[in-house]
Design a protein around this motif. Structure first.
Motif, mmCIF file in Angstrom:
data_model
loop_
_atom_site.group_PDB
_atom_site.id
_atom_site.type_symbol
_atom_site.label_atom_id
_atom_site.label_comp_id
_atom_site.label_asym_id
_atom_site.label_seq_id
_atom_site.Cartn_x
_atom_site.Cartn_y
_atom_site.Cartn_z
ATOM 1 N N THR A 1 5.126 14.101 -123.751
ATOM 2 C CA THR A 1 5.127 12.555 -123.281
ATOM 3 C C THR A 1 3.897 12.309 -123.781
ATOM 4 O O THR A 1 3.897 11.288 -122.366
ATOM 5 C CB THR A 1 5.354 13.171 -122.587
ATOM 6 O OG1 THR A 1 5.201 14.737 -121.693
ATOM 7 C CG2 THR A 1 7.437 13.831 -121.790
ATOM 8 N N GLN B 1 6.966 9.040 -114.408
ATOM 9 C CA GLN B 1 7.756 8.219 -115.292
ATOM 10 C C GLN B 1 8.132 10.144 -116.460
ATOM 11 O O GLN B 1 8.608 10.110 -117.155
ATOM 12 C CB GLN B 1 8.316 7.177 -115.447
ATOM 13 C CG GLN B 1 8.382 5.924 -114.297
ATOM 14 C CD GLN B 1 10.136 7.046 -114.080
ATOM 15 O OE1 GLN B 1 9.914 7.494 -113.309
ATOM 16 N NE2 GLN B 1 10.667 6.485 -114.348
ATOM 17 N N ARG B 2 6.805 9.718 -117.530
ATOM 18 C CA ARG B 2 6.544 10.674 -119.025
ATOM 19 C C ARG B 2 6.434 12.095 -118.415
ATOM 20 O O ARG B 2 7.456 12.723 -118.302
ATOM 21 C CB ARG B 2 5.776 10.158 -119.287
ATOM 22 C CG ARG B 2 6.225 8.983 -120.104
ATOM 23 C CD ARG B 2 4.772 8.956 -121.088
ATOM 24 N NE ARG B 2 3.548 7.641 -120.856
ATOM 25 C CZ ARG B 2 2.572 8.428 -120.979
ATOM 26 N NH1 ARG B 2 1.793 9.031 -121.246
ATOM 27 N NH2 ARG B 2 1.142 7.894 -120.161
ATOM 28 N N GLU C 1 3.747 1.079 -121.277
ATOM 29 C CA GLU C 1 4.328 1.888 -120.833
ATOM 30 C C GLU C 1 5.664 1.809 -120.963
ATOM 31 O O GLU C 1 6.395 2.921 -120.993
ATOM 32 C CB GLU C 1 4.104 2.007 -118.882
ATOM 33 C CG GLU C 1 2.874 2.949 -118.972
ATOM 34 C CD GLU C 1 2.735 4.554 -119.330
ATOM 35 O OE1 GLU C 1 3.756 4.584 -119.944
ATOM 36 O OE2 GLU C 1 1.427 5.116 -119.097
ATOM 37 N N ARG D 1 5.961 2.931 -124.761
ATOM 38 C CA ARG D 1 6.029 4.498 -125.292
ATOM 39 C C ARG D 1 7.486 5.354 -124.212
ATOM 40 O O ARG D 1 7.901 6.500 -124.940
ATOM 41 C CB ARG D 1 5.708 5.025 -124.367
ATOM 42 C CG ARG D 1 3.726 4.027 -124.486
ATOM 43 C CD ARG D 1 2.713 5.354 -124.070
ATOM 44 N NE ARG D 1 1.563 4.813 -123.787
ATOM 45 C CZ ARG D 1 0.780 3.892 -123.197
ATOM 46 N NH1 ARG D 1 1.274 3.728 -121.718
ATOM 47 N NH2 ARG D 1 -0.223 3.587 -123.619
ATOM 48 N N PHE D 2 8.129 4.180 -123.464
ATOM 49 C CA PHE D 2 8.973 5.404 -123.035
ATOM 50 C C PHE D 2 9.868 5.076 -123.557
ATOM 51 O O PHE D 2 11.237 6.462 -123.734
ATOM 52 C CB PHE D 2 9.856 5.275 -121.667
ATOM 53 C CG PHE D 2 10.197 5.651 -119.903
ATOM 54 C CD1 PHE D 2 9.172 6.707 -119.931
ATOM 55 C CD2 PHE D 2 11.806 6.068 -119.960
ATOM 56 C CE1 PHE D 2 10.019 7.628 -119.001
ATOM 57 C CE2 PHE D 2 11.991 6.980 -119.907
ATOM 58 C CZ PHE D 2 11.630 7.320 -118.674
ATOM 59 N N LEU E 1 10.417 7.842 -126.733
ATOM 60 C CA LEU E 1 10.628 8.451 -126.323
ATOM 61 C C LEU E 1 12.117 8.985 -126.032
ATOM 62 O O LEU E 1 12.792 9.949 -126.744
ATOM 63 C CB LEU E 1 9.860 9.549 -124.893
ATOM 64 C CG LEU E 1 10.505 10.031 -124.491
ATOM 65 C CD1 LEU E 1 10.206 12.059 -125.299
ATOM 66 C CD2 LEU E 1 9.235 10.865 -122.916
#
Length: 302
Positions: free
Chosen positions: A122, A141-142, A169, A172-173, A176
């Motif tokens: 993360t 959140q991560r 962000e 990135r999310f 993931l």
């Protein structure tokens, strides 16, 4: 693996019917649950996550009766709710270690490896010793995803995970979540249409507790191709257009309203065809339910 939801209904004590005969089949991969705030998404997520009971219906996952075998579900569940609390004066590594113990990872060396791996996954390892009170919204959140991945869950539920995140962000999310969906059932509950378009191979639109549409996002877009029209109008004309056309959305473009109308053919002078998007699918379904409810209310008054 498959999550099977059949005829699920839930009415709260205040009389609000949050879920109305919901049925869904969700396979391995990313599944988007799309709907406005108050649509029933969180109620459905909380029921799947064993945090509340349903009035009627059934949920099964990988041979487990979700509504009856709650402890078995919790062993294989990763859950990131829309709002979750953290201990502000605790570091990420210490809190994740504590949560790992609660998840049953009691061997210290194994737990250390798992925690470190999740912090790397993360992108939080370099700030692992920082107090969570100093984390940005995206970092929290991560961290939420990191705790949801403890004990290698088979079913992951994330409720409105990108709301309020900045573009970097959010990307990135997305990356993931995409990785997680390769071998796991991941349910992404959101009101952000782009999240579903970019991440999910299957989706459902829900509003007022009802499933309005289920299918592949690209196929849903194809189903309304050639039926969406746009026109720039004056602000004073919007009400008139909404009274006379199936206006599914309106937005400001350079300070002037642009409306999208759903129609089988050219609806009138000044309209031009526009390439359909998932947002148009979403608004056409929400608009269709609104019309249905208005017609039902009108017939009851006759």
């Amino acid at each position: 693996m498959k999550l099977s939801i059949k005829n699920l209904s839930k009415t709260y004590s205040n009389g609000v019917q949050a879920l109305k005969n919901v049925s869904l089949e969700i396979e391995t991969g990313m599944f988007g649950l799309l709907g406005p705030n108050g649509a029933g998404k969180s109620s459905l997520m909380r029921t799947i996550a064993t945090l509340q009971d349903a009035d009627e219906g059934s949920i099964t996952f990988d041979g487990i009766n979700v509504l009856q075998q709650k402890e078995e579900v919790r062993k294989i569940l990763g859950y990131l709710p829309q709002e979750f609390g953290v201990y502000p004066k605790v570091s990420a590594v210490d809190l994740l270690d504590h949560l790992a113990v609660l998840k049953g990872i009691t061997n210290k060396s194994e737990r250390k490896e798992v925690v470190a791996a999740l912090l790397h996954k993360t992108n939080l390892y370099d700030v692992r010793k920082k107090h969570l009170s100093g984390y940005s919204g995206g970092m929290k959140q991560r961290f939420g995803i990191a705790q949801a991945l403890l004990a290698n869950p088979k079913l992951i539920i994330v409720d409105e995970p990108t709301a309020g995140l900045d573009p970097a962000e959010r990307n990135r999310f997305h990356n993931l979540l995409s990785e997680l969906g390769e071998n796991t059932v991941v349910i992404l509950s959101t009101h952000i249409v782009d999240d579903v378009k970019e991440l999910c191979t299957d989706m459902a639109i829900i509003n007022k507790g009802e499933v309005l549409l289920k299918g592949n996002p690209l196929e849903a877009i194809d189903s309304i191709s050639g039926k969406v029209w746009r026109k720039r109008v004056e602000k004073s004309e919007i009400y008139e257009y909404k009274s006379n056309y199936n206006v599914i959305s309106d937005r400001m473009i350079a300070g002037k309203p642009e409306i999208h109308v759903y129609a089988d053919s050219l609806p009138g002078e000044g309209f031009e065809a526009v390439e359909a998007t998932l947002e148009d699918v979403y608004f056409s379904q929400i608009f269709g339910l609104k019309q249905k409810l208005e017609q039902e209310a009108a017939s009851e008054t006759l």
